[in-house]
Design an enzyme around this catalytic site. Structure first.
Site, PDB file in Angstrom:
ATOM      1  N   THR A 161       0.813  -1.225   0.000  1.00 50.00           N
ATOM      2  CA  THR A 161       0.000   0.000   0.000  1.00 50.00           C
ATOM      3  C   THR A 161       0.840   1.265   0.000  1.00 50.00           C
ATOM      4  O   THR A 161       1.846   1.327   0.695  1.00 50.00           O
ATOM      5  CB  THR A 161      -0.901   0.027   1.262  1.00 50.00           C
ATOM      6  OG1 THR A 161      -1.679  -1.169   1.272  1.00 50.00           O
ATOM      7  CG2 THR A 161      -1.827   1.232   1.276  1.00 50.00           C
ATOM      8  N   ARG A 179     -12.418  -9.728  -1.379  1.00 50.69           N
ATOM      9  CA  ARG A 179     -12.077  -9.015  -0.126  1.00 50.69           C
ATOM     10  C   ARG A 179     -11.590  -7.583  -0.448  1.00 50.69           C
ATOM     11  O   ARG A 179     -10.796  -7.368  -1.334  1.00 50.69           O
ATOM     12  CB  ARG A 179     -10.991  -9.787   0.611  1.00 50.69           C
ATOM     13  CG  ARG A 179     -10.540  -9.133   1.942  1.00 50.69           C
ATOM     14  CD  ARG A 179      -9.325  -8.258   1.752  1.00 50.69           C
ATOM     15  NE  ARG A 179      -8.863  -7.679   3.012  1.00 50.69           N
ATOM     16  CZ  ARG A 179      -7.923  -6.740   3.098  1.00 50.69           C
ATOM     17  NH1 ARG A 179      -7.349  -6.274   2.006  1.00 50.69           N
ATOM     18  NH2 ARG A 179      -7.568  -6.254   4.253  1.00 50.69           N
ATOM     19  N   GLY A 192      -6.134  -4.025   7.040  1.00 46.58           N
ATOM     20  CA  GLY A 192      -7.266  -3.154   6.739  1.00 46.58           C
ATOM     21  C   GLY A 192      -8.469  -3.363   7.636  1.00 46.58           C
ATOM     22  O   GLY A 192      -9.141  -2.396   8.025  1.00 46.58           O
TER      23      GLY A 192
HETATM   24  C1  SD4 Z   1      -5.224  -3.758   3.077  1.00 47.86           C
HETATM   25  N1  SD4 Z   1      -4.245  -1.860   4.158  1.00 47.86           N
HETATM   26  O1  SD4 Z   1      -5.614  -4.222   2.007  1.00 47.86           O
HETATM   27  C2  SD4 Z   1      -4.073  -2.785   3.072  1.00 47.86           C
HETATM   28  C3  SD4 Z   1      -2.791  -3.542   3.099  1.00 47.86           C
HETATM   29  C4  SD4 Z   1      -1.533  -2.760   3.387  1.00 47.86           C
HETATM   30  O2  SD4 Z   1       0.813  -2.659   3.209  1.00 47.86           O
HETATM   31  O3  SD4 Z   1      -1.525  -1.682   3.914  1.00 47.86           O
HETATM   32  N2  SD4 Z   1      -0.362  -3.315   3.073  1.00 47.86           N
HETATM   33  O4  SD4 Z   1      -5.715  -4.104   4.156  1.00 47.86           O
END
Ligand code: SD4
Length: 348
Positions: free
Chosen positions: A207, A235, A261
Site C-alpha cells: 500500500t 475481499r 485493513g
Molecule cells: C489492506 N491496508 O488491504 C491494506 C494492506 C496494506 O501494506 O496496507 N499493506 O488491508
C-alpha cells in the site's frame, strides 16, 4: 517556486490548530517545524521516490490533488512492486486493486476490487470528478475505467508475484498476508510471513498512502493498494474507504494508513486521527491515540497484526505511530529534500 506568505499562514494555522506551541516538545523526527512551504508525506521508505514525483508538482506551486495522484501513479507504474498490478494476487490468482483520493473540498472518489487497470488512483479521481458517486467496485469500476479511456491490461502476474503465488499454492493455507517491513517485533507476527527484500533493495509492502499540503494551503490525499496477498476473492480492505485508509479535512489535516485493513475499518481509523487533531492533538499524538484505541480493543490479538497511521496537519506538521515496530514514512519539503523516518510503535 511560488512564494508563501509565511506569516499569514502561521497566523491562520495557529487559529486552526491551537496546540501548536506544545508540539515543539515532541521528538524532532516526528514533528516538522511549522510550514515553510509545501510538504508531502507518504507511507514506507518507497514513499521517498513517490514524494519526488509529487514534489515536481508541489515545488512549482502546483495543486496537492495533482501531486498526490501523480505520486501514487509513479508506484502503480512499478511492475515489480507490490502496490499496483505488480502486487500479489488473491487466493484465486488474480490481482485486485483498491484506491481512493480526496481533495480540499471533501470531494472524494474510490474504486475497489478493480482488475486489469494500471492506475486505480486515476480511476478513483475520475469517479470523484465525473460521477455523482464516491465509490465504484468490480465489474462496474472496470467498465467505467474503460469508458474513460483506461486500457484493460492482461491478467498476467508480475514475476515476483508469480513466484510468491506458486509458493503460496504449495500449502494454499488461508492466512492473509500483508507485506510489511518488520522490525524488532517480528516474533509477534505469528500469522504473517516476514517480507523479503526486493531486488531493488526496497522492502515489499502492498500500500502507498500519501497526503500533501500545497502552496495555497490546501490539503489532499491518495491511497492505492493491491491489498493483502492471497486474500479471499472479493475481499476489500481499508485503502479505498474514505475515513479508513484516507481522510482529508482541509480545516484541520489529513491522515492515511497502512497495515491490516480490517482493523483500520473497525475504528474508522483515519477519520479518527483527523478528529483527534481537531481536538487539539498534534499529528503524532493523534496517530498514537488512534493506535492505542485499536490495541485496547483486544491487546492479545493486536500482538499479531500491524497497523500504521501517518498524519499531516494544516500547519505542515506531521507524525506517525504504529502497532508494531517497522512502519516507516517519508517526508519531503523544501527544507529537507526528502527523508525517511521510522515510526514509534505501541509494542517495542
Ligand atoms: C489492506 N491496508 O488491504 C491494506 C494492506 C496494506 O501494506 O496496507 N499493506 O488491508
Amino acid at each position: 517556486m511560488v512564494k508563501l506568505s509565511r506569516r499569514k499562514f502561521i497566523t491562520k494555522s495557529i487559529a486552526i490548530v491551537p496546540t501548536i506551541g506544545l508540539l515543539t516538545s515532541c521528538k524532532s523526527n516526528l514533528i516538522a517545524s511549522p510550514l515553510k512551504g509545501p510538504i508531502v508525506v507518504s507511507t514506507w521508505d518507497s514513499g521517498l521516490e513517490v514524494n519526488k514525483v509529487a514534489w515536481e508538482i508541489l515545488g512549482k506551486g502546483g495543486k496537492a490533488i495533482d501531486a498526490v495522484e501523480k505520486g501514487a501513479n509513479s508506484i502503480e507504474n512499478q511492475i515489480n512492486c507490490c502496490v499496483g498490478l505488480g502486487g500479489n494476487p488473491d487466493r484465486d490468482g488474480y490481482v485486485t486493486l483498491d484506491a481512493c483520493i480526496m481533495d480540499e473540498n471533501h470531494n472524494c472518489g474510490s474504486v475497489a476490487f478493480l482488475e486489469q487497470i494500471k492506475h486505480p488512483i486515476s480511476v478513483a479521481r475520475k469517479v470523484m470528478e465525473k460521477t455523482p458517486h464516491v465509490m465504484l467496485v468490480g465489474e462496474g469500476a472496470l467498465q467505467f475505467a474503460m469508458e474513460n479511456g483506461f486500457v484493460q491490461e492482461p491478467k498476467t502476474l508480475s514475476k515476483p508475484a508469480e513466484k510468491e503465488y506458486k509458493n503460496w499454492l504449495k500449502k494454499s493455507e488461508y492466512k492473509p498476508i500483508i507485506n510489511i517491513e518488520l522490525g524488532q517485533g517480528k516474533e509477534h507476527f505469528k500469522n504473517q510471513d516476514v517480507p523479503k527484500k526486493l531486488e531493488n533493495g526496497n522492502f515489499n509492502h502492498d500500500t502507498m498512502g500519501l497526503v500533501a499540503l500545497d502552496s495555497t494551503f490546501n490539503l489532499s490525499g491518495a491511497c492505492t493498494t493491491s491489498g493483502m496477498g492471497f486474500k479471499m476473492r472479493g475481499r476489500v480492505g481499508d485503502s479505498p474507504i474514505i475515513g479508513a485508509g484516507l481522510f482529508v479535512d482541509n480545516e484541520i489535516g489529513a491522515a492515511t494508513s497502512s497495515g491490516q485493513g480490517e482493523e483500520v475499518i473497525r475504528i474508522c481509523g483515519t477519520h479518527l486521527v483527523v478528529e483527534l487533531m481537531r481536538n487539539g492533538n498534534s499529528p503524532y499524538e493523534a496517530c498514537k491515540k488512534a493506535i492505542e484505541r485499536l490495541v485496547n480493543i483486544n491487546k492479545k490479538k493486536a500482538r499479531d497484526f500491524q497497523v500504521g497511521f501517518l498524519a499531516l496537519n494544516k500547519a505542515g506538521e506531521y507524525g506517525a505511530y504504529a502497532v508494531q515496530p517497522g512502519f516507516s514514512f517519508s517526508v519531503t519539503s523544501s527544507d529537507n529534500g526528502g527523508k525517511t523516518y521510522n515510526a514509534e510503535s505501541y509494542f517495542k
